[in-house]
Scaffold this active site. Structure first.
Site, PDB file in Angstrom:
ATOM      1  N   HIS A 457     -34.623  -7.122  18.855  1.00 12.25           N
ATOM      2  CA  HIS A 457     -34.769  -6.731  17.445  1.00 12.25           C
ATOM      3  C   HIS A 457     -35.166  -5.259  17.387  1.00 12.25           C
ATOM      4  O   HIS A 457     -35.715  -4.721  18.351  1.00 12.25           O
ATOM      5  CB  HIS A 457     -35.791  -7.620  16.743  1.00 12.25           C
ATOM      6  N   GLU A 458     -34.854  -4.624  16.249  1.00  7.78           N
ATOM      7  CA  GLU A 458     -35.008  -3.166  16.113  1.00  7.78           C
ATOM      8  C   GLU A 458     -34.409  -2.489  17.347  1.00  7.78           C
ATOM      9  O   GLU A 458     -35.072  -1.678  18.021  1.00  7.78           O
ATOM     10  CB  GLU A 458     -36.482  -2.760  15.931  1.00  7.78           C
ATOM     11  N   GLU A 476     -30.601  -7.618  16.537  1.00  6.07           N
ATOM     12  CA  GLU A 476     -30.716  -7.546  15.087  1.00  6.07           C
ATOM     13  C   GLU A 476     -30.018  -6.250  14.668  1.00  6.07           C
ATOM     14  O   GLU A 476     -28.791  -6.194  14.635  1.00  6.07           O
ATOM     15  CB  GLU A 476     -32.194  -7.579  14.718  1.00  6.07           C
ATOM     16  N   GLU A 482     -35.216 -12.038   7.532  1.00  8.17           N
ATOM     17  CA  GLU A 482     -36.659 -11.816   7.367  1.00  8.17           C
ATOM     18  C   GLU A 482     -36.990 -11.130   6.037  1.00  8.17           C
ATOM     19  O   GLU A 482     -38.028 -11.400   5.446  1.00  8.17           O
ATOM     20  CB  GLU A 482     -37.213 -11.016   8.546  1.00  8.17           C
TER      21      GLU A 482
END
Ligand code: NOJ
Ligand code: CA
Length: 684
Positions: A457-458, A476, A482
């Protein structure tokens, strides 16, 4: 007189940008065509400068565009060049993917390489290689080892994309200093209005041409953004920077990532995007049996809803007991994994700023990592261990080997990494800069050594790494589910996923985390339902199901709290849906409006269809002629129920079963913010 004539000629070239201009006298041009002959790329030396340009079906797509570099403490490398050498090659080979939205990829291309040298000292040289495929092209620079170019710091890559038309762009900004940089909503507008945007950048022309600018095989370089110039159709490569202002630190011999331009005649032809896979080296992992595509549940959404916490205390989510419940649920429903977040020390206080204290081996006292891992393995469920770094990368790197050794011993084969944080953090590096590119590569390779697959993620953007490192499962890198949990006004609009499919997902798989069933979320603080203006998933239930098919990822989360799946007939679709595919066909699509995708389950006589719409109700009529002729199938149809709409009636779901064959068409009726999910199973 002469300059006037030149000015007249220049305006003529611009006015007729759509047609192919005659070759410029004095230019030294080499061309290379795609196997189908439709796309022709030229490398031309004009007035000592090398340019690239593209023609498709005899129409200009890219005007002669700049190439070269500027360096720290060295002159720019772009002018005073002569062509010194060139080479050509053709290639046609089909490779298989251990997992993916297709099983096999045909890499058929023609290649041209041109070497240029400065005619005067320092007499440096470089090559440009171009590969042209039927679905697009890639070009990259190669800087050979040479006396006057050893260690270098690239300040700017001078590559430009001078588009022949002021195409409509679907973009997110890249000049956002905080946040996670790629988690923005998309905007549209002409190229001439862009300032600084991320890739992949999807462009649509007036004649139906669809083009996507991106990159492939980003290994040891800075991620490339695209900078616009006011009222110009030219986009310039703009590299993410180190803190000291430079973009790339390197030493010859050195090769850059490919700059890619995917080309298609319609939005439907944009996916599946395989161009970047063809431009990455073959797999480095001989035995990939431990890399498993899967569906998973997890201790996750409850924290985003602030029902449980990542931090320790009375509402701590990651307890041994909760983990076992989620593992039991996964085992009972055929999900391959359970994610647990907030299990490790470091979440207390402001973890966004205190990530330097994250431990990746020590758990909170109420969580027994070894016991949970064993419990999961005994039940045939893979524990997905979460590693949030809050972008304190050095802290993570110090622990990488020891942490992965522990996970490997515990039989853990998947981790989820996270990089919430920005350049303002102490030690914070640009998420798309060379430091982070190197870091992610290091994590992927170290994980591979320990038999561990990665979901990021990120992340750094996806440039096709999964071809070489199939343990690079998903990431992601866009606004995921989210954002729909956090309340306030920040949720994703109903059109969001119909844009993602044609933009972010053209880079590669996305861990979007679909499957929220409790769409009328109750505020945990006040126990009142959220209003439509307050962030919550702005979709119907049928659309949540359709997202499993539409938004490709080899790992797909059943993201809701497990209690919200109890007594839900719609959950059967999540049990059934595949995550690994033989083939993918986009049956219909309009960027930002709707999309219908069909995918065939890997190794099985079964197809799934996912259809989603934006805020408008839409009916799409699709042919089932992709099914084998003369065979009977049953369609399990999960459709928006009567009166369904994302705003006040998102839960109405209709489940029907209907015999179908390849000869039939299906009328897919979708509610506002709705969708449809279909399983097509063969009747023996
Ligand atoms: C952001 C990630 O996208 C999300 O999945 C995760 O739960 C939080 N960071 C905490 O690490
Ligand atoms: Ca995120």
């Amino acid at each position: 007189m002469i300059s006037l004539r030149f000015a007249a000629l220049a305006s003529l070239v611009i006015a007729t940008a759509e047609t192919v201009a005659a070759p410029v006298v004095g230019a030294q041009t080499s061309t290379v065509a795609s196997p189908d002959g439709r796309t022709v790329v030229s490398l031309a030396l004009r007035d000592g400068r090398l340019t690239w340009s593209v023609v498709r079906d005899k129409r200009r797509v890219v005007m002669p565009s700049r190439l070269g570099f500027t360096f720290r403490n060295a002159p720019a490398l772009e002018a005073g060049l002569r062509v010194a050498d060139s080479a050509r090659a053709s290639f046609d080979e089909t490779f298989t993917l251990p997992w993916g939205e297709v099983a096999r990829v045909r890499d058929q291309h023609n290649e041209l390489r041109v070497k240029v040298i400065e005619t005067a000292p320092p007499a440096r040289e470089f090559w440009v290689s171009v590969r042209v495929f039927d679905d697009g092209l890639g070009f990259r620079y190669y800087l050979p080892d040479q006396p006057n170019l050893k260690d270098f710091e690239i300040m700017d890559e001078l590559t430009e994309f001078s588009m022949a038309e002021d195409m409509k762009a679907w973009w997110i900004p890249a000049n956002v200093p905080t946040n996670d940089r790629t988690e923005m909503l998309y905007s549209t507008g002409p190229i001439s209005k862009l300032t600084l945007v991320h890739t992949p950048l999807t462009l649509v022309g007036t004649n139906g041409l669809h083009a996507v600018i991106h990159e492939a095989d980003l290994v040891d370089y800075a991620g490339m953004h695209l900078a616009g110039r006011s009222e110009s159709r030219t986009l310039r490569a703009s590299l993410a920077r180190w803190k000291d202002g430079s973009a790339v630190k390197g030493r010859t011999p050195f090769i850059t990532p490919w700059r890619t331009l995917q080309l298609a005649d319609s939005p439907e032809q944009l996916a599946p995007q395989l161009l970047t896979l063809k431009l990455n080296p073959p797999s480095r992992i001989a035995n990939t049996s431990w890399v498993r595509p899967m569906k998973y549940d997890g201790i996750w959404w409850a924290m985003h809803l602030n029902v449980w916490t990542w931090s320790s205390g009375a509402r701590h989510g990651a307890t041994t007991e909760h983990a076992k419940q989620y593992i039991d649920f996964a085992a009972a429903n055929g999900l391959g994994g359970t994610l647990v977040e907030g299990w490790n020390r470091g979440w207390d206080g402001n973890w966004l700023l205190g990530g330097g204290s994250f431990s990746f081996t020590q758990s909170y006292p109420d969580y027994d990592l070894a016991a949970v891992a064993k419990y999961a393995n005994d039940k045939g469920v893979g524990l997905i261990v979460h590693n949030e770094t809050s972008a304190f990368v050095e802290n993570y790197e110090q622990q990488l080997d020891s942490a992965f050794t522990v996970y490997q011993k515990l039989g853990v084969h998947t981790i989820k990494t996270g990089y919430v944080g920005d350049t303002a953090n102490p030690g914070g590096h640009d998420h798309q800069g060379q430091y982070m590119v190197r870091h992610h590569r290091h994590v992927i390779e170290t994980a591979a050594k320990h038999g561990i697959a990665v979901v990021m993620h990120e992340p750094i953007k996806d440039t096709g790494e999964r071809r070489t490192w199939p343990n690079m499962l998903s990431r992601e890198g866009a606004r995921g589910q989210e954002y729909n949990a956090w309340g306030g006004e920040g949720g994703n609009p109903p059109e969001h996923e119909t844009i993602l499919f044609f933009t972010r997902l053209l880079a590669g798989p996305m861990d979007f985390t679909p499957g929220i069933f409790n769409l009328l979320i109750t505020r945990s603080e006040t126990n009142t339902p959220r209003t439509p203006n307050d962030s919550r998933p702005r979709t119907t239930l049928a659309k949540q199901l359709a997202l499993y098919v539409v938004l490709y990822s080899p790992v797909q989360m059943a993201a809701d709290l497990i209690e919200n799946y109890a007594n839900q007939p719609g959950f059967q679709f999540i049990r059934d849906v595949a995550v690994d595919w033989d083939t993918t066909r986009v049956l219909h699509g309009r960027i930002g409006d709707d999309v219908v995708v069909a995918r065939k389950t890997k190794g099985k006589d079964e197809w799934f269809i996912g259809a989603i719409t934006d805020e408008a109700a839409r009916t799409v009529d699709v042919s089932l002629n992709f099914l084998p002729k003369g065979q009977q199938y049953v369609a399990d149809i999960y459709a928006d129920g009567k009166g369904a709409n994302w705003r006040d009636n998102p839960l109405a779901l209709s489940i029907t079963h209907q015999p179908v064959t390849a000869a039939e068409r299906l009328k897919i009726v979708m509610a506002p913010g709705g969708g449809q999910a279909i399983r097509l199973r063969r009747v023996p």
